[in-house]
Scaffold this motif. Structure first.
Motif, mmCIF file in Angstrom:
data_model
loop_
_atom_site.group_PDB
_atom_site.id
_atom_site.type_symbol
_atom_site.label_atom_id
_atom_site.label_comp_id
_atom_site.label_asym_id
_atom_site.label_seq_id
_atom_site.Cartn_x
_atom_site.Cartn_y
_atom_site.Cartn_z
ATOM 1 N N PHE A 185 0.752 -1.031 -0.006
ATOM 2 C CA PHE A 185 -0.053 -0.306 0.030
ATOM 3 C C PHE A 185 0.876 1.348 -0.096
ATOM 4 O O PHE A 185 0.761 2.510 -0.830
ATOM 5 C CB PHE A 185 -0.639 0.103 1.270
ATOM 6 N N ALA B 117 2.272 2.105 -3.223
ATOM 7 C CA ALA B 117 2.163 2.510 -4.514
ATOM 8 C C ALA B 117 1.415 3.745 -4.081
ATOM 9 O O ALA B 117 1.590 4.107 -5.204
ATOM 10 C CB ALA B 117 0.481 1.234 -4.489
ATOM 11 N N ILE B 118 1.402 4.140 -3.209
ATOM 12 C CA ILE B 118 1.370 5.834 -3.350
ATOM 13 C C ILE B 118 2.442 6.280 -3.849
ATOM 14 O O ILE B 118 1.820 7.395 -4.416
ATOM 15 C CB ILE B 118 1.236 6.075 -1.623
ATOM 16 N N ILE C 88 4.334 5.713 -6.443
ATOM 17 C CA ILE C 88 4.469 5.278 -7.404
ATOM 18 C C ILE C 88 3.606 6.074 -7.704
ATOM 19 O O ILE C 88 3.515 7.411 -8.656
ATOM 20 C CB ILE C 88 3.707 3.844 -8.017
ATOM 21 N N GLY C 89 2.031 6.419 -7.399
ATOM 22 C CA GLY C 89 1.020 7.334 -7.603
ATOM 23 C C GLY C 89 1.360 8.327 -7.966
ATOM 24 O O GLY C 89 1.109 9.389 -8.532
ATOM 25 N N PHE C 90 1.852 8.427 -7.179
ATOM 26 C CA PHE C 90 2.308 10.064 -6.701
ATOM 27 C C PHE C 90 3.418 10.474 -7.614
ATOM 28 O O PHE C 90 3.517 11.702 -8.021
ATOM 29 C CB PHE C 90 3.406 10.659 -5.243
ATOM 30 N N VAL D 5 3.790 8.822 -10.508
ATOM 31 C CA VAL D 5 3.877 8.592 -12.279
ATOM 32 C C VAL D 5 2.881 10.313 -12.962
ATOM 33 O O VAL D 5 3.308 10.614 -13.871
ATOM 34 C CB VAL D 5 4.087 7.588 -12.245
ATOM 35 N N VAL D 6 2.772 10.885 -12.061
ATOM 36 C CA VAL D 6 1.149 11.743 -12.215
ATOM 37 C C VAL D 6 2.400 13.169 -11.868
ATOM 38 O O VAL D 6 1.770 14.745 -12.199
ATOM 39 C CB VAL D 6 0.003 11.782 -11.974
ATOM 40 N N SER D 7 3.424 13.376 -11.881
ATOM 41 C CA SER D 7 4.180 15.313 -10.790
ATOM 42 C C SER D 7 4.130 15.518 -11.756
ATOM 43 O O SER D 7 3.362 17.062 -11.659
ATOM 44 C CB SER D 7 5.122 14.281 -10.315
ATOM 45 N N LYS D 8 4.105 15.401 -13.148
ATOM 46 C CA LYS D 8 4.171 16.551 -14.308
ATOM 47 C C LYS D 8 2.872 16.074 -15.114
ATOM 48 O O LYS D 8 3.639 15.067 -16.039
ATOM 49 C CB LYS D 8 5.588 17.117 -14.704
ATOM 50 N N VAL D 9 1.845 16.504 -15.576
ATOM 51 C CA VAL D 9 1.225 16.534 -16.413
ATOM 52 C C VAL D 9 0.566 17.770 -17.131
ATOM 53 O O VAL D 9 0.203 18.957 -16.293
ATOM 54 C CB VAL D 9 0.218 15.220 -16.425
ATOM 55 N N LEU E 20 -6.735 12.090 -17.819
ATOM 56 C CA LEU E 20 -5.830 10.794 -16.881
ATOM 57 C C LEU E 20 -7.307 10.599 -16.254
ATOM 58 O O LEU E 20 -6.939 10.378 -15.650
ATOM 59 C CB LEU E 20 -4.725 11.914 -16.894
ATOM 60 N N MET E 21 -7.987 11.891 -16.094
ATOM 61 C CA MET E 21 -9.126 11.571 -14.596
ATOM 62 C C MET E 21 -9.678 10.483 -14.908
ATOM 63 O O MET E 21 -9.439 10.046 -14.196
ATOM 64 C CB MET E 21 -9.701 13.020 -14.532
ATOM 65 N N ALA F 24 -7.413 7.359 -14.371
ATOM 66 C CA ALA F 24 -7.771 6.910 -13.592
ATOM 67 C C ALA F 24 -8.807 6.269 -13.236
ATOM 68 O O ALA F 24 -9.030 5.087 -12.406
ATOM 69 C CB ALA F 24 -7.117 7.648 -12.664
#
Lengths: 463, 94
Positions: free
Chosen positions: B11, B14-15, B17-19, B21-25, B33-34, B37
Motif C-alpha cells: 500500500f 503504491a502511494i 508510485i502513484g504520486f 507517475v503523475v507529478s508532471k502533466v 488522465l482523470m 484513472a
C-alpha cells in the motif's frame, strides 16, 4: 491455477496500470497508455475466473449469473461511452466514478455479511472506510452529474443551518461506525451506508458549478482508496495496488487542477459556508450595453492585425467548432494573425476545450495556453470571446467576494476591442455578473454561437 | 513478514508510485488522465466477482451481482470513453 501463478499474473496487471498512468501523463503516449490499462484490466478479470481458494472448486459458484451481470454492465457502459457527446463527457466520467464507488461499498457490505463476527478489527475498519467513502462517492458523483447536466442549479446550494446538518451527519457516521465495531450486525452497517449517502449529497451541494470538476477528481481519488481498502478485506493484492495508484495520482491531479484555477481545495469544499452572500454588483440587467450586428463584428475583424479567439463552453454547445475554424482560416488568408487563447478550465474540465477543438481539426500550433497568450493581449486588436464568460471575468482579479476570486483569467480587457458572442446576458456557469460586458470597448453579438459565427463569416466574405 | 505487514508495505509503496507517475502533466491532459484513472478503479469488478462466488444467501448474491453490473460499467465504459477522448489528439502533433 495456483496461487503463485495467479498472483504473478496479478502483478503483470498491476504493472500495466502503472504504465497506463505514466503513459496518460504525456500527449504522445496517452492513447497507448490507456490501451495498456485496458489490457491489464482484461487480464485481471480473466484470471479471477481461474483461481479461487482451491482449484477443485472451479468453476465459480453462480458463474452464469456473474457472466450475465457483466454482460449487462457492458451493454450499459459501452453504448453510453460511445454515444456521449464530447461536451457532456465530464458528466459521464462523474457517473462512471459514482458507480465504481457504489460497487466498492456493496462489495464491502457483502463481505461483511459473510464474515460477520469473525472479522478482525483491521478488516472491520477497512470495511467501514469502504462503505462510508464508497457511498459518499456514489451519491456525491450523482449530485455533480445533476449540476453539470444543469438538471439542478449550478450555484452553490446553502440552506440555513446547513453547517449544522452536515456536522450532525458526520457525527452520526462516526457514532454508527463505533456501533459497527463494538456490537456489529447488519443494521448498523446499512445505517452507516445510508448516512454516508446523505453526507455525499450534503457535501457536494454547496460547491459552485465552476468547481465541480475538481470535486469529481477528488471523489475519483476517494473511490480509488475504497478499492484499495476492499483489496485489503479480500486479500487481493491487485486491488490494493490499483486502488492506491488511483487514490494517490487522483490526489495529485486534484491539487494540480485546483492550482490551475487558483483555488484551494479547502476553499472549494467549504467556501460557500464562509463566504458572505455574494453581492452581485449591478445585477439589474437594465444597464446599457453596446450590441452590434454581424457586419459590425466583421468590420472590426477585417481591420485588425491580430485576433485572439477565446472559445468557451457556449461554442461547444452550439457545435460551432467547425465554423470558428472557417472564420480563422478566412482571417489568416487576409494576412491577419490568429491565435486561440485556451484557458486551462475552458469548457467544463481542465483540458476539455483542447479535446473539443481537436475534434474540429483546429491546428494544434494555433492553440495557445493562458500563460503564453496573456502578455500578447496588449498587442491584440480584437479579442473574440465565443460563449465564454467566467474565464475572462475581471471579477476574478478585482472582487474578493466573487466565488471565482483568485482564478487566473484570460486578460482580454487589455485588447483594443473585445467582442462577445453570447446567447443572452445570462451570467456564466459560476453565476456571477461580468463587468467587462458593460465596458466601452466591448461589442456584444447576441445569438447562438454557430448562427452568429456563420453570419460573421458571410459578412466578412462580402467585404 | 506477516501478511498484514506485507499488504501494508504494498500500500505504502503504491502511494509513492502513484504520486510519482503523475507529478508532471500538462493541463491539456488533465481530463483524459482523470478519466483513465477512473477506469482503473473499475477493477473493483474483480472484488465483486470474488464476493459473488462466496455468496451463500440471496441477499449477498443480489448485492454482489449489482456490484458486478456497476463495476463493469465503470471499467469498460471508462476505458472506452478515455480512448474516444484521446483519439481526438492523434496526428495533431508536429
Amino acid at each position: 491455477m495456483s496461487r503463485d501463478i495467479y498472483d504473478l499474473l496479478g502483478l503483470v496487471a498491476a504493472v500495466c496500470f502503472i504504465l497506463a498512468l505514466k503513459g496518460l501523463s504525456s500527449p504522445r503516449t496517452a492513447r497507448r497508455g490507456n490501451l495498456i490499462g485496458a489490457v491489464g484490466a482484461l487480464l485481471a478479470t480473466v484470471i479471477v475466473f481461474f483461481y479461487v481458494e482451491s482449484p477443485d472448486v472451479l468453476p465459480l459458484n453462480n458463474l452464469g449469473l456473474i457472466l450475465a451481470a457483466m454482460t449487462v454492465g457492458v451493454l450499459v457502459g459501452v453504448p453510453a461511452a460511445r454515444r456521449v457527446q464530447m461536451t457532456q463527457m465530464p458528466q459521464l466520467v462523474a457517473l462512471f466514478n459514482g458507480v465504481g464507488g457504489g460497487a466498492a461499498a456493496l462489495v464491502a457490505i457483502v463481505e461483511y455479511l459473510k464474515l460477520g463476527e469473525t472479522a478482525s478489527l483491521a478488516v472491520l475498519i477497512a470495511t467501514i472506510f469502504t462503505v462510508v467513502v464508497g457511498s459518499v462517492s456514489f451519491s456525491g458523483s450523482f449530485v455533480t452529474f445533476l449540476k453539470l447536466q444543469e438538471l439542478m442549479t449550478t450555484r452553490p446550494v446553502v440552506f440555513p443551518g446547513g453547517r449544522f446538518v452536515i456536522g450532525a451527519t458526520l457525527a452520526g457516521i462516526i457514532a454508527v461506525a463505533a456501533w459497527v465495531i463494538t456490537e456489529g450486525g447488519t443494521t448498523p452497517l446499512l445505517l452507516l451506508g445510508a448516512l454516508s449517502l446523505l453526507f455525499g449529497v450534503l457535501f457536494v451541494l454547496p460547491v459552485g458549478g465552476a468547481d465541480v470538476p475538481i470535486v469529481i477528481s477528488l471523489l475519483n481519488a476517494f473511490t480509488g482508496l475504497t478499492v484499495a481498502a476492499s483489496g485489503y478485506v479480500l486479500e487481493a493484492t491487485l486491488l490494493i495496488v490499483a486502488g492506491t495508484l488511483v487514490g494517490a495520482s487522483g490526489t495529485i491531479l486534484t491539487r494540480l487542477m485546483a492550482a490551475a484555477m487558483g483555488r484551494s481545495i479547502f476553499g472549494i469544499l467549504f467556501g460557500a459556508f464562509t463566504a458572505k452572500a455574494v453581492d452581485a454588483v449591478g445585477s439589474d440587467s437594465a444597464r446599457p450595453v453596446k450590441s452590434g450586428s454581424a457586419e459590425d463584428v466583421a468590420i472590426l475583424l477585417n481591420y485588425a492585425q491580430r485576433v485572439v479567439i477565446v472559445p468557451g463552453f457556449g461554442l461547444a454547445v452550439a457545435q460551432a467548432q467547425h465554423t470558428v475554424r472557417e472564420l480563422a482560416d478566412l482571417l489568416t488568408a487576409k494576412g491577419i494573425e490568429v491565435a486561440y487563447g485556451i484557458h486551462p478550465v475552458a469548457g467544463r474540465m481542465p483540458g476539455h476545450m483542447n479535446v473539443l477543438l481537436a475534434e474540429a481539426n483546429v491546428p494544434y500550433e494555433q492553440l495557445a495556453e493562458m500563460e503564453e497568450v496573456n502578455p500578447t493581449f496588449a498587442q491584440t486588436d480584437v479579442a473574440l470571446v465565443i460563449g465564454a464568460n467566467d474565464v475572462v471575468n475581471p471579477a476574478a482579479k478585482s472582487t474578493p467576494s466573487a466565488p471565482i476570486y483568485g482564478m487566473p483569467i484570460l486578460e482580454v480587457a487589455n485588447a483594443a476591442n473585445v467582442i462577445f458572442l453570447k446567447r443572452s446576458m445570462r451570467p456564466g456557469f459560476a453565476g456571477i455578473e461580468n463587468e467587462l460586458l458593460y465596458d466601452q470597448k466591448t461589442t456584444l453579438l447576441f445569438g447562438d454561437a454557430k448562427t452568429s459565427l456563420t453570419a460573421v463569416v458571410s459578412a466578412l466574405k462580402a467585404l | 513478514m506477516s501478511d498484514v505487514v506485507a499488504l501494508f508495505s504494498i500500500f505504502i509503496l503504491a502511494i509513492f508510485i502513484g504520486f510519482e507517475v503523475v507529478s508532471k502533466v500538462s493541463t491539456t491532459l488533465h481530463t483524459p488522465l482523470m478519466s483513465g484513472a477512473n477506469a482503473i478503479h473499475g477493477i473493483i469488478l474483480v472484488g465483486a466477482i470474488i464476493v459473488a462466488d462466496h455468496s451463500d444467501t440471496t441477499l449477498e448474491l443480489v448485492l454482489s451481482l449489482i456490484a458486478i453490473v456497476l463495476a463493469t460499467i465503470n471499467l469498460v465504459g471508462g476505458f472506452v470513453v478515455t480512448d474516444r477522448m484521446l483519439e481526438m489528439f492523434k496526428g495533431k502533433k508536429k
